[in-house]
Design an enzyme around this catalytic site. Structure first.
Site, PDB file in Angstrom:
ATOM      1  N   TYR A 179      -5.755   0.837  -8.655  1.00  0.00           N
ATOM      2  CA  TYR A 179      -5.136   0.992  -7.331  1.00  0.00           C
ATOM      3  C   TYR A 179      -5.019  -0.365  -6.623  1.00  0.00           C
ATOM      4  O   TYR A 179      -3.945  -0.757  -6.177  1.00  0.00           O
ATOM      5  CB  TYR A 179      -6.009   1.966  -6.530  1.00  0.00           C
ATOM      6  CG  TYR A 179      -5.558   2.273  -5.127  1.00  0.00           C
ATOM      7  CD1 TYR A 179      -4.588   3.244  -4.892  1.00  0.00           C
ATOM      8  CD2 TYR A 179      -6.134   1.635  -4.034  1.00  0.00           C
ATOM      9  CE1 TYR A 179      -4.197   3.548  -3.592  1.00  0.00           C
ATOM     10  CE2 TYR A 179      -5.749   1.928  -2.739  1.00  0.00           C
ATOM     11  CZ  TYR A 179      -4.779   2.885  -2.524  1.00  0.00           C
ATOM     12  OH  TYR A 179      -4.393   3.187  -1.248  1.00  0.00           O
ATOM     13  N   GLN A 187       2.387   1.916  -3.374  1.00  0.00           N
ATOM     14  CA  GLN A 187       1.388   2.493  -4.268  1.00  0.00           C
ATOM     15  C   GLN A 187       1.159   3.974  -3.933  1.00  0.00           C
ATOM     16  O   GLN A 187       1.004   4.812  -4.813  1.00  0.00           O
ATOM     17  CB  GLN A 187       0.068   1.708  -4.137  1.00  0.00           C
ATOM     18  CG  GLN A 187      -1.136   2.341  -4.814  1.00  0.00           C
ATOM     19  CD  GLN A 187      -0.997   2.410  -6.320  1.00  0.00           C
ATOM     20  OE1 GLN A 187      -0.231   1.636  -6.926  1.00  0.00           O
ATOM     21  NE2 GLN A 187      -1.689   3.342  -6.946  1.00  0.00           N
ATOM     22  N   GLU A 188       1.188   4.281  -2.635  1.00  0.00           N
ATOM     23  CA  GLU A 188       0.899   5.650  -2.212  1.00  0.00           C
ATOM     24  C   GLU A 188       2.064   6.609  -2.480  1.00  0.00           C
ATOM     25  O   GLU A 188       1.865   7.695  -2.977  1.00  0.00           O
ATOM     26  CB  GLU A 188       0.559   5.670  -0.708  1.00  0.00           C
ATOM     27  CG  GLU A 188      -0.778   5.034  -0.366  1.00  0.00           C
ATOM     28  CD  GLU A 188      -1.961   5.881  -0.851  1.00  0.00           C
ATOM     29  OE1 GLU A 188      -1.755   7.071  -1.158  1.00  0.00           O
ATOM     30  OE2 GLU A 188      -3.077   5.353  -0.923  1.00  0.00           O
ATOM     31  N   SER A 189       3.270   6.196  -2.078  1.00  0.00           N
ATOM     32  CA  SER A 189       4.380   7.162  -2.069  1.00  0.00           C
ATOM     33  C   SER A 189       5.646   6.659  -2.755  1.00  0.00           C
ATOM     34  O   SER A 189       6.634   7.366  -2.778  1.00  0.00           O
ATOM     35  CB  SER A 189       4.738   7.485  -0.622  1.00  0.00           C
ATOM     36  OG  SER A 189       5.262   6.307  -0.009  1.00  0.00           O
ATOM     37  N   VAL A 226       0.859  -1.199   0.000  1.00  0.00           N
ATOM     38  CA  VAL A 226       0.000   0.000   0.000  1.00  0.00           C
ATOM     39  C   VAL A 226       0.887   1.239   0.000  1.00  0.00           C
ATOM     40  O   VAL A 226       0.668   2.196  -0.752  1.00  0.00           O
ATOM     41  CB  VAL A 226      -0.944   0.016   1.236  1.00  0.00           C
ATOM     42  CG1 VAL A 226      -1.689   1.334   1.341  1.00  0.00           C
ATOM     43  CG2 VAL A 226      -1.927  -1.149   1.186  1.00  0.00           C
TER      44      VAL A 226
END
Ligand code: GLU
Length: 494
Positions: A441, A314-316, A311
């Site tokens: 996502y 994917q986010e940063s 996660v």
């Protein structure tokens, strides 16, 4: 095994146990092998299954066995109400073990071939594959089959791939190859990558899963027609054959077979070379700084730490100082409000971000109806987090209207993209949304998670209590939450 069949089953087991001992004493006196595999399985309370270790069949995550064939075998053992004794081997040894009685079933991604049918029987087929010729994308490649004799090829000993090469040799007499008694096509792919051989053959289902681990390799030619995959078992075992048939029929009609395929193969995106190589680079350069924080949060909250790390990627892309134009920040890209809700005082502090993100993920999961089980529950939570829970609910309504199952991620993800079309969103409460984004996502996170499992496969990770590692699919989120420390539950604000 369903409750209503229990009575019948107990009686059947009793008969099996009696006939096992009768058979045993008969075979001791006459030396004839009269014990059927099913009698032996039921009498000993154990089924011996041979498989092959490969990410598409049988592998490990956090020390626990997983994989498509493993899950099928586990369900079959449950169906028979016996223990599963599973071990891995090569294709060649797996077939021999069926013939010599060491294993009752080979659940090893084996293709049904005419030659094999002379020695073993097959259960119902449950997957279709084609054979793919694999080589380096940056090296000389065969244009067509007639070029094959110019290449150094190796395949698994006694595999369906070897049978195919023997067939091809009839047309191309100069064609030569080596066979390797490796456990898996992974070893052969490794040899192609290292340049020890130029080409190998891998089944399409296995290559779809393992290609991402070897971005330098690609599929060059489809070498076979469709082949069907099935379990192999000893010949002349009608009772075992019958149980396997009934098991697969039940699994198919309940939708469980499709769900297992979705779990093990459904996340496969067409990841390109650059995405995979960048991920690997970031894993080597950026990830080590944060690894222990992910591990700790995984232990504290009973979440697979690789999921948290996926996660976060994917986010940063694992940049602790990441900031988006909309003001979300840090490794887990928390908004100001989320950070406040989760008592995160510094969003750029990696430990706080990961810890707060993990708790927030649990909170998001708690919003999903309790009857929806892991892993779908997690995919829904992630999608809802990404697009908003109102829009997710709208997509579930569309799914229901189409007569599909709104509790299955694999169905809902088909309808999420329709939220951007007026024809659909005008009929829904929360209106227009870019519904293809949460689909991408979630699929990206599943991909990163899978890559992390692969990249950490040989590392010694600190062990975590069995209880904390127990698969969440057999307990509700609320039961899991109850196991957490009281201060964690308080901070979740449920
Ligand atoms: N299907 C292959 C066989 O039956 C094994 C799978 C593989 O190695 O890709 O030999």
């Amino acid at each position: 095994m369903k409750a209503e069949t229990n009575q019948y089953w107990r009686a059947f087991k009793l008969v099996a146990i009696v006939s096992f001992f009768v058979g045993l004493s008969a075979s001791l006196t006459t030396c004839s092998p009269s014990i059927s595999p099913i009698d032996e399985i039921l009498a000993t309370g154990e089924i011996r299954v041979v498989t092959r270790e490969n990410p598409a069949t049988y592998t490990f995550n956090n020390g626990q066995a997983t994989g498509f064939e493993y899950d099928l075998a586990k369900k079959f053992a449950e169906y028979l109400d016996v223990e599963l004794n599973i071990y891995s081997s090569s294709v060649s040894q797996a077939l021999q073990d069926i013939e010599n009685g060491r294993a009752h079933i080979a659940a090893a991604g084996l293709s049904i071939t005419e030659a094999r049918k002379l020695d073993v029987d097959f259960g119902p087929d449950y997957q279709e594959v084609t054979q793919q010729l694999i080589g380096r994308r940056d090296k000389k490649q065969p244009k067509d089959l007639s070029d094959l004799p110019d290449f150094k090829i190796a395949v698994l000993a006694d595999s369906s791939h070897l049978e195919r090469l023997i067939q091809l040799q009839a047309n191309f007499p100069d064609l030569e190859w080596d066979t390797q008694n490796a456990d898996s096509t992974i070893e052969l792919m490794q040899s192609v990558k290292n340049g020890d051989i130029e080409l190998t053959i891998v089944d399409s289902n296995e290559f779809a899963v393992t290609q991402r681990y070897f971005p330098k390799l690609s599929s060059l030619i489809e070498l076979s027609e469709i082949q069907r995959i099935a379990w192999a078992m000893p010949q002349h075992s009608p009772s075992l054959q019958k149980e396997i048939n009934t098991f697969f029929t039940t699994l198919e009609s309940s939708g469980e077979l499709d769900q297992l395929k979705e779990l093990h193969f459904g996340y496969i995106n067409s990841f390109d070379y650059f995405e995979v190589t960048n991920f690997k680079k970031d894993y080597e350069n950026r990830f080590p700084e944060f690894r222990n924080f992910f591990l700790q949060a995984g232990i504290d909250y009973g979440i697979d730490w690789k999921l948290l790390a996926a996660v976060s990627y994917q986010e940063s892309h694992w940049r602790k100082n990441a900031v988006s134009p909309t003001g979300v920040k840090g490794l887990m890209m928390l908004t100001k409000n989320t950070a406040a809700e989760m008592n995160v005082t510094d969003r750029k502090d990696p430990q706080q971000s990961i810890d707060g993100g993990a708790r927030y993920l649990l909170k998001m999961q708690a919003k999903i109806p309790q009857r929806i089980q892991f892993p779908d529950r997690l995919w829904f939570a992630l999608a809802g987090y990404n697009v908003g829970f109102g829009h997710l609910e709208d997509a579930r309504i569309l799914t229901q209207r189409a007569g599909k199952n709104a509790d299955l991620w694999s169905d809902v993800r088909e309808y999420l993209p329709l939220l951007s079309e007026k024809k659909y969103y005008s009929t829904l409460r929360f209106g227009k949304a870019r519904g293809s984004e949460p689909v991408k996502y979630v699929e990206n996170i599943r991909d990163y998670h899978d890559l992390l499992i692969w990249l950490t496969r040989n590392e010694n990770m600190p062990t975590i209590d069995d209880e904390e590692l127990s698969e969440p699919d057999d307990e509700t989120l609320f039961q899991r939450l109850e196991k957490l420390k009281p201060n964690v539950i308080k901070s979740l604000n449920l």
